[in-house]
Design an enzyme around this catalytic site. Sequence first.
Site, PDB file in Angstrom:
ATOM      1  CG  ASP A  42      -0.229  -0.143   2.436  1.00 22.44           C
ATOM      2  OD1 ASP A  42       0.917  -0.180   2.608  1.00 22.44           O
ATOM      3  OD2 ASP A  42      -0.794   0.093   3.426  1.00 22.44           O
ATOM      4  CG  HIS A 245      20.408  10.822 -18.281  1.00 24.26           C
ATOM      5  ND1 HIS A 245      19.509  10.483 -19.197  1.00 24.26           N
ATOM      6  CD2 HIS A 245      20.406  12.329 -18.431  1.00 24.26           C
ATOM      7  CE1 HIS A 245      19.175  11.410 -19.869  1.00 24.26           C
ATOM      8  NE2 HIS A 245      19.958  12.687 -19.418  1.00 24.26           N
ATOM      9  CG  ASP A 262      22.300  18.560 -14.353  1.00 30.05           C
ATOM     10  OD1 ASP A 262      21.446  19.295 -13.806  1.00 30.05           O
ATOM     11  OD2 ASP A 262      22.210  18.241 -15.482  1.00 30.05           O
ATOM     12  CG  ASP A 273      18.242  21.767 -15.448  1.00 26.28           C
ATOM     13  OD1 ASP A 273      19.232  21.270 -14.851  1.00 26.28           O
ATOM     14  OD2 ASP A 273      18.144  21.421 -16.801  1.00 26.28           O
ATOM     15  CG  HIS A 352      24.460  17.795 -23.572  1.00 28.07           C
ATOM     16  ND1 HIS A 352      24.426  19.280 -23.424  1.00 28.07           N
ATOM     17  CD2 HIS A 352      25.505  17.239 -22.712  1.00 28.07           C
ATOM     18  CE1 HIS A 352      25.435  19.485 -22.258  1.00 28.07           C
ATOM     19  NE2 HIS A 352      26.326  18.364 -22.096  1.00 28.07           N
ATOM     20  CG  HIS A 356      16.179  21.750 -21.208  1.00 23.91           C
ATOM     21  ND1 HIS A 356      15.504  22.066 -20.390  1.00 23.91           N
ATOM     22  CD2 HIS A 356      17.440  21.289 -21.256  1.00 23.91           C
ATOM     23  CE1 HIS A 356      16.565  21.833 -19.171  1.00 23.91           C
ATOM     24  NE2 HIS A 356      17.558  21.372 -19.579  1.00 23.91           N
ATOM     25  CG  HIS A 363      14.197  18.292 -20.449  1.00 27.35           C
ATOM     26  ND1 HIS A 363      15.016  17.011 -20.713  1.00 27.35           N
ATOM     27  CD2 HIS A 363      15.339  18.936 -19.639  1.00 27.35           C
ATOM     28  CE1 HIS A 363      16.074  17.152 -20.424  1.00 27.35           C
ATOM     29  NE2 HIS A 363      16.328  18.039 -19.903  1.00 27.35           N
ATOM     30  CD  GLU A 386      21.594  21.633 -20.211  1.00 30.61           C
ATOM     31  OE1 GLU A 386      22.095  20.905 -19.801  1.00 30.61           O
ATOM     32  OE2 GLU A 386      20.270  21.614 -20.320  1.00 30.61           O
ATOM     33  CE1 TYR A 390      29.490  16.215 -19.730  1.00 31.96           C
ATOM     34  CE2 TYR A 390      29.029  16.709 -21.850  1.00 31.96           C
ATOM     35  CZ  TYR A 390      28.674  17.022 -20.800  1.00 31.96           C
ATOM     36  OH  TYR A 390      27.673  17.788 -20.309  1.00 31.96           O
ATOM     37  NE  ARG A 408      24.881  19.119 -17.828  1.00 35.12           N
ATOM     38  CZ  ARG A 408      25.179  17.973 -17.479  1.00 35.12           C
ATOM     39  NH1 ARG A 408      26.309  17.102 -18.193  1.00 35.12           N
ATOM     40  NH2 ARG A 408      24.931  17.176 -16.480  1.00 35.12           N
ATOM     41  CD  GLU A 410      21.469  22.490 -16.971  1.00 35.76           C
ATOM     42  OE1 GLU A 410      21.922  21.768 -16.267  1.00 35.76           O
ATOM     43  OE2 GLU A 410      20.517  22.474 -17.618  1.00 35.76           O
TER      44      GLU A 410
HETATM   45  N1  GLY Z   1      19.025  18.089 -15.607  1.00 35.64           N
HETATM   46  C1  GLY Z   1      18.689  17.907 -16.571  1.00 35.64           C
HETATM   47  C2  GLY Z   1      19.383  18.744 -17.929  1.00 35.64           C
HETATM   48  O1  GLY Z   1      20.083  19.397 -17.583  1.00 35.64           O
HETATM   49  O2  GLY Z   1      18.812  18.689 -19.202  1.00 35.64           O
HETATM   50 MN    MN Z   2      19.311  21.256 -18.443  1.00 34.06          MN
HETATM   51 MN    MN Z   3      20.681  20.020 -15.715  1.00 38.19          MN
END
Ligand code: GLY
Ligand code: MN
Ligand code: MN
Length: 445
Positions: A42, A245, A262, A273, A352, A356, A363, A386, A390, A408, A410
């Site tokens: 539960d 991730h 992050d 973020d 990347h 975003h 996101h 960001e 790497y 990174r 951000e």
């Molecule tokens: N923390 C997820 C990103 O930076 O997009």
């Molecule tokens: Mn981000």
């Molecule tokens: Mn992030």
Amino acid sequence: MSAPTPLSQKEYGQRRQAVLRALAPTGALLLPAARECLRNGDTHFPFRQSSDFLYLTGFQEPDAVLVLLPGRAAGEALLFCRDHDARRERYDGPRLGPEQAAEALGLDDAFPLSDIDDILPSLLEDRAQIYLPLGSDEAFEQQVQGWIEECRSRRGGPVGALELTDSGHVLHELRLKKSPGELRLMREAARISAEAHCRAMGRAAPGVPEYVLEAEIAHTFRSSGATGPAYPSIVGGGANACIMHYVDNAAPLPEGGLVLIDAGAEYQGYAADITRTFPVSGRFSDAQRQLYDLVYAAQEAAIHAVRPGATFNDPHLASQRVLIAGLIALDVLTGTVDEILAQGRAMPFLVHRCSHWLGLDVHDVGDYRFGDAWRILEPGMVLTIEPGLYFPAELPETPARFAGLGLRIEDDVLVTKTGFEVLTEGVPRRAEEIEALMQARRRAA
Ligand code: GLY
Ligand code: MN
Ligand code: MN
């Protein structure tokens, strides 16, 4: 510092009015709340309201459906929600209940959810388009199909097809531009997150487990009134920073290495973020500093490319050009920036994109492009900036001196009338400022 005021009932009403105006006059929006998700026995996973539903109601309970019916004389905004249940409320806490819901939320009417199958088909009788979230809640979509069938049989024979449209087309454009009230909440999420990063920097030392920094962040979020993390915090020491991730957060911080964090708080539904990368020892090595200053320069270029009238892709392109020029100068790549960009030869190190949208979701929703054309930035939009670099040791192109380094930086950036505002300025970005903060926090500890 006093907490920002929650969004007003008036603002939720204005949002619903904007949706009612955007729907076809013969349309109906059917929007379900998020479902509680069983973990085992539960015990449930922590409940998080659907962002679309939260945006239009501010209502935090599961098992509810918002119905918007443009032009309906007897009321355009209706809610179905859980009835009172004395036994369940002793376990789970009080429910608002349909008797109070309409007034408490500024809606026209509210009904028990248990009556929805009886009431809804008649509400759809004079409607031609149904707007609902498609592809996110299969059981709800089936329920809607059932109401449509029932409505057809009540209409007595075949009627014009009820057209199904994804409600995101209407809602997500509205969510993209943030109001002054939303920006107050986003500034608070940013402030709390920046403070959490500063505190985590003060805890870094060789051998300290990554989760100790994660715990410092979680503690700061919660004790500052945030709900918690807006997404699982990433604390990657050394080469773990090269895993986009990474969320194990269980390794000891390496002597002489970097750590990438992050992490962002969710405050009254709104996300921050932030990423910072800093030396475990408190001082960057020469190789670390070369790469850090390059990522910093790329981020500066991208931030300064944010302004009304620029495209969503402009900051990304600005950051890529700086990163690639820097990698040429560091003898990691050969050729010209344009050649390398066109051939995608830097991608193994860049991985990347630079941005975003940010809002109720980390996101966040909203189109990035229309066909081949990138979206034009407008005041009130919030995006992340960001850039990262790497160098996994396993990558054949990685130079030995950079092996295992992942960096990174951000920040969260608001498009203003004249340019940009960095919402996350409360945590240092420049290498010297980071070193100074780490020394100061350590002396104070
Ligand atoms: N923390 C997820 C990103 O930076 O997009
Ligand atoms: Mn981000
Ligand atoms: Mn992030």
